[in-house]
Write a protein that holds these residues in place. Structure first.
Motif, PDB file in Angstrom:
ATOM      1  N   PRO A 131      55.615  -4.834  45.743  1.00  0.00           N
ATOM      2  CA  PRO A 131      56.237  -5.623  46.810  1.00  0.00           C
ATOM      3  C   PRO A 131      57.081  -4.746  47.728  1.00  0.00           C
ATOM      4  N   ASN A 132      57.087  -5.096  49.005  1.00  0.00           N
ATOM      5  CA  ASN A 132      57.915  -4.410  49.990  1.00  0.00           C
ATOM      6  C   ASN A 132      59.369  -4.795  49.724  1.00  0.00           C
ATOM      7  N   VAL A 133      60.236  -3.803  49.516  1.00  0.00           N
ATOM      8  CA  VAL A 133      61.627  -4.088  49.153  1.00  0.00           C
ATOM      9  C   VAL A 133      62.426  -4.716  50.285  1.00  0.00           C
ATOM     10  N   ASP A 134      61.947  -4.590  51.513  1.00  0.00           N
ATOM     11  CA  ASP A 134      62.678  -5.155  52.652  1.00  0.00           C
ATOM     12  C   ASP A 134      62.303  -6.609  52.947  1.00  0.00           C
ATOM     13  N   GLU A 135      61.253  -7.114  52.314  1.00  0.00           N
ATOM     14  CA  GLU A 135      60.853  -8.504  52.524  1.00  0.00           C
ATOM     15  C   GLU A 135      61.774  -9.439  51.756  1.00  0.00           C
ATOM     16  N   ALA A 136      61.769 -10.700  52.168  1.00  0.00           N
ATOM     17  CA  ALA A 136      62.590 -11.712  51.501  1.00  0.00           C
ATOM     18  C   ALA A 136      62.023 -12.003  50.117  1.00  0.00           C
ATOM     19  N   PHE A 137      62.910 -12.123  49.146  1.00  0.00           N
ATOM     20  CA  PHE A 137      62.509 -12.484  47.789  1.00  0.00           C
ATOM     21  C   PHE A 137      62.488 -13.996  47.686  1.00  0.00           C
ATOM     22  N   ILE A 138      61.362 -14.532  47.241  1.00  0.00           N
ATOM     23  CA  ILE A 138      61.225 -15.973  47.028  1.00  0.00           C
ATOM     24  C   ILE A 138      60.930 -16.182  45.552  1.00  0.00           C
ATOM     25  N   LEU A 139      61.760 -16.935  44.886  1.00  0.00           N
ATOM     26  CA  LEU A 139      61.564 -17.232  43.472  1.00  0.00           C
ATOM     27  C   LEU A 139      60.308 -18.082  43.325  1.00  0.00           C
ATOM     28  N   ARG A 158      61.983 -23.211  52.084  1.00  0.00           N
ATOM     29  CA  ARG A 158      62.978 -23.835  52.943  1.00  0.00           C
ATOM     30  C   ARG A 158      64.372 -23.786  52.319  1.00  0.00           C
ATOM     31  N   ASN A 159      64.468 -24.001  51.007  1.00  0.00           N
ATOM     32  CA  ASN A 159      65.773 -24.058  50.337  1.00  0.00           C
ATOM     33  C   ASN A 159      66.129 -22.776  49.595  1.00  0.00           C
ATOM     34  N   ALA A 160      65.285 -21.766  49.714  1.00  0.00           N
ATOM     35  CA  ALA A 160      65.511 -20.525  48.971  1.00  0.00           C
ATOM     36  C   ALA A 160      66.663 -19.732  49.587  1.00  0.00           C
ATOM     37  N   PRO A 161      67.526 -19.162  48.734  1.00  0.00           N
ATOM     38  CA  PRO A 161      68.579 -18.288  49.274  1.00  0.00           C
ATOM     39  C   PRO A 161      67.945 -17.046  49.900  1.00  0.00           C
ATOM     40  N   ILE A 162      68.539 -16.554  50.968  1.00  0.00           N
ATOM     41  CA  ILE A 162      67.980 -15.407  51.669  1.00  0.00           C
ATOM     42  C   ILE A 162      68.505 -14.122  51.027  1.00  0.00           C
ATOM     43  N   LYS A 163      67.582 -13.400  50.396  1.00  0.00           N
ATOM     44  CA  LYS A 163      67.897 -12.095  49.836  1.00  0.00           C
ATOM     45  C   LYS A 163      66.609 -11.289  49.823  1.00  0.00           C
ATOM     46  N   THR A 164      66.747  -9.995  49.819  1.00  0.00           N
ATOM     47  CA  THR A 164      65.572  -9.131  49.840  1.00  0.00           C
ATOM     48  C   THR A 164      65.094  -8.838  48.428  1.00  0.00           C
ATOM     49  N   ASN A 165      63.868  -8.338  48.336  1.00  0.00           N
ATOM     50  CA  ASN A 165      63.354  -7.887  47.040  1.00  0.00           C
ATOM     51  C   ASN A 165      64.246  -6.793  46.475  1.00  0.00           C
TER      52      ASN A 165
END
Length: 84
Positions: A25-33, A39-46
């Motif tokens: 996975p690209n470490v700069d992309e958003a991490f989605i559980l 829509r409700n996922a907290p915004i954090k990167t991989n």
């Protein structure tokens, strides 16, 4: 290890994955559980997820386990024997 070990670990894992054709996975992309709505996922990167929420957590758990197993007396005995 906690401060400098993550980058070396990522390099080693990336090399292994490249060798065996495993997608990294690209470490700069958003991490989605998985299983969660984007829509409700907290915004954090991989990078944040793997470094802070997994790597540092595991290091801290290992340190806690070592502290629980080896008290100050055991460490003093080890230190005196190891350097003689």
């Amino acid at each position: 290890m906690r401060n400098n070990g993550f980058d070396a670990l990522v390099d080693e894992v990336s090399s292994f994955c490249d060798k065996h054709h495993i997608e990294v996975p690209n470490v700069d992309e958003a991490f989605i559980l998985p299983g969660r709505s984007r829509r409700n996922a907290p915004i954090k990167t991989n990078l944040h997820h793997y470094r802070v929420e997994l790597f540092i957590y595991v290091i801290d758990e290992q340190l806690t386990e070592l502290d629980d197993r080896f008290n100050e007396i055991n460490l003093a005995l080890y230190s005196s024997c190891a350097f003689e």
